[in-house]
Design an enzyme around this catalytic site. Structure first.
Site, PDB file in Angstrom:
ATOM      1  N   TRP A 106     -49.385   3.285  -0.741  1.00  0.00           N
ATOM      2  CA  TRP A 106     -48.553   3.474  -1.937  1.00  0.00           C
ATOM      3  C   TRP A 106     -47.412   2.477  -2.027  1.00  0.00           C
ATOM      4  CZ3 TRP A 106     -51.165   5.502  -5.517  1.00  0.00           C
ATOM      5  CH2 TRP A 106     -52.129   6.459  -5.224  1.00  0.00           C
ATOM      6  N   ASP A 175     -39.774   6.393  -2.877  1.00  0.00           N
ATOM      7  CA  ASP A 175     -40.861   7.184  -3.462  1.00  0.00           C
ATOM      8  C   ASP A 175     -41.037   8.409  -2.558  1.00  0.00           C
ATOM      9  OD1 ASP A 175     -43.268   8.335  -4.197  1.00  0.00           O
ATOM     10  OD2 ASP A 175     -44.481   6.532  -3.923  1.00  0.00           O
ATOM     11  N   LYS A 199     -47.748  17.387  -5.909  1.00  0.00           N
ATOM     12  CA  LYS A 199     -48.000  17.698  -4.495  1.00  0.00           C
ATOM     13  C   LYS A 199     -47.126  18.869  -4.055  1.00  0.00           C
ATOM     14  CE  LYS A 199     -49.090  12.954  -4.400  1.00  0.00           C
ATOM     15  NZ  LYS A 199     -50.523  12.981  -4.236  1.00  0.00           N
TER      16      LYS A 199
HETATM   17  N1  PLP Z   1     -46.742   7.656  -4.480  1.00  0.00           N
HETATM   18  C1  PLP Z   1     -47.313   8.485  -3.569  1.00  0.00           C
HETATM   19  C2  PLP Z   1     -46.615   8.700  -2.264  1.00  0.00           C
HETATM   20  C3  PLP Z   1     -48.514   9.119  -3.859  1.00  0.00           C
HETATM   21  O1  PLP Z   1     -49.067   9.934  -2.959  1.00  0.00           O
HETATM   22  C4  PLP Z   1     -49.140   8.888  -5.104  1.00  0.00           C
HETATM   23  C5  PLP Z   1     -50.401   9.554  -5.468  1.00  0.00           C
HETATM   24  O2  PLP Z   1     -51.019  10.247  -4.728  1.00  0.00           O
HETATM   25  C6  PLP Z   1     -48.524   8.007  -6.002  1.00  0.00           C
HETATM   26  C7  PLP Z   1     -47.322   7.431  -5.666  1.00  0.00           C
HETATM   27  C8  PLP Z   1     -49.145   7.702  -7.338  1.00  0.00           C
HETATM   28  O3  PLP Z   1     -48.992   8.786  -8.157  1.00  0.00           O
HETATM   29  P1  PLP Z   1     -49.761   8.891  -9.559  1.00  0.00           P
HETATM   30  O4  PLP Z   1     -51.203   9.074  -9.262  1.00  0.00           O
HETATM   31  O5  PLP Z   1     -49.105  10.084 -10.171  1.00  0.00           O
HETATM   32  O6  PLP Z   1     -49.493   7.651 -10.317  1.00  0.00           O
END
Ligand code: PLP
Length: 369
Positions: A106, A175, A199
């Site tokens: 991520w 994040d 989550k």
């Molecule tokens: N950041 C983290 C830590 C994630 O686990 C995820 C998705 O699982 C995201 C960002 C991306 O999120 P989205 O699918 O809502 O764009």
């Protein structure tokens, strides 16, 4: 025949507290006696305004968010913020440069996206695998960087920070999508925190952004208006139609967290649940292996292999099939890493984690005979 209980260990969208689902079901057709559903309600109505206000108040309370931080409820997911963060913050300093810690899928995606808008410096030596956090003595931060970015919990690789990176004065961005509200956080140490809800705090559709007020107003001129923090903050997240139902569900989840002891209690429970699984992995003589360095093993997402260190796919298949027959679902590891991944977010109960632990013990015993 009695339906067997399903236990959802999915990485997200993930399990919601049962009481939240019951309440949403109860109110689905008629919210608070007004005769319509939240799904049908104007985002500019006084009833929805109350939902937004109470959701924000609960969040402020749970994380003790200081008054000089704005909270926004936006669409676009965590990935939307991979763009919004540089679009809004990389222009904070003249050099348009941002530092990134890349500790998994991520943060890697976030860094790649940021490259479209300025210079990105990955502050540590490139890692061969995402199984540890490069020691801070190896970081080389850029003087004059607009911010330092990191992902607090890498959902795919199971790498979690248990410390707040020292930025030497630069703005810190995190994040927290997959460990949000699973422990207390000193928000004042951050310039910006964001988290997709699906989550730990609700369902898909809404992303929370908590940003210090003095960092708002620096968006690049090409920033799409819906991603512009100034526009969204000035309009209390109502510049465009917000994800109303997802915000409502988040409010119910925040209420549930508050009624269950707040973030301190969530932290205690997360340690208890994750220890049950790590203890079995560690005492299995290599039958189960988690590749992640013990110093940063995630409390939220536990990736592990079965049979041998690099995973015996036939045994892992059997592990998943048997688990599924017992009602334990969504344990398959992310397609990029394989193996197994158990996600133990706030809504997963201690009893459910214990059921997984007990199954793992049994499976181990059978294969050791
Ligand atoms: N950041 C983290 C830590 C994630 O686990 C995820 C998705 O699982 C995201 C960002 C991306 O999120 P989205 O699918 O809502 O764009």
């Amino acid at each position: 025949m009695e339906k067997k209980q399903t236990i959802n260990f999915g990485a997200g969208p993930a399990k919601l507290p049962q009481s939240v689902l019951f309440q949403a079901q109860k109110e689905l057709m008629d919210y608070n006696g007004i005769g319509i559903s939240v799904l049908e309600m104007s985002h500019r109505s006084s009833d929805f305004n109350k939902i937004m206000k109470s959701t924000e108040t609960l969040l402020r309370e749970l994380l003790s968010i200081p008054d000089n931080y704005k909270i926004m409820f936006l669409q676009g997911g965590g990935s939307g913020q991979f763009s919004a963060v540089p679009l809004n913050l990389i222009g904070l300093k003249q050099d348009r440069c941002a530092d990134y810690l890349v500790t998994g899928t991520w943060s890697s995606k976030a860094a790649k996206e940021a490259e479209k808008y300025g210079k990105v410096n990955v502050v540590h030596p490139k890692q061969d695998s995402y199984t540890s956090i490069p020691t801070s003595s190896s970081w080389s931060l850029t003087s004059g960087a607009s911010y330092l970015y990191y992902c607090c919990n890498e959902t795919v690789h199971g790498v979690e920070f248990n410390f707040i990176p020292d930025t030497h004065g630069a703005v810190l961005v995190s994040d927290m999508s997959s460990n949000f509200l699973s422990r207390p956080v000193d928000v004042s140490k951050f310039g910006l925190i964001f988290a997709g809800a699906q989550k730990n705090v609700g369902c898909a559709g809404v992303t929370v952004v908590i940003v210090r007020e003095d960092l708002i107003g620096y968006a690049l001129k090409d920033c799409p208006v819906v991603l512009d923090y100034q526009v969204q903050a000035e309009n209390n997240s109502l510049y465009n139609t917000p994800p109303c139902f997802s915000i409502y569900i988040m409010g119910l989840v925040l209420d549930w967290i508050k009624n269950n002891g707040g973030v301190d209690a969530m932290e205690t429970l997360s340690k208890k649940k994750s220890s049950m699984i790590y203890d079995i992995i560690n005492s299995s003589n290599g039958f189960y292996t988690c590749p992640v360095d013990v110093l940063c093993q995630s409390r939220m997402n536990i990736p592990f292999r079965v049979g041998k260190a690099e995973g015996d796919e036939a045994v892992e298949k059997k592990f998943l099939e048997r688990a599924s027959n017992l009602g334990m679902i969504s344990l398959k590891g992310h397609r990029s890493v394989g193996g197994i991944r158990a996600s133990l977010y706030n809504a997963v109960t201690v009893e459910e984690a214990a059921a997984l632990a007990s199954y793992m013990k049994e499976f181990l015993k059978e294969h050791q005979q």
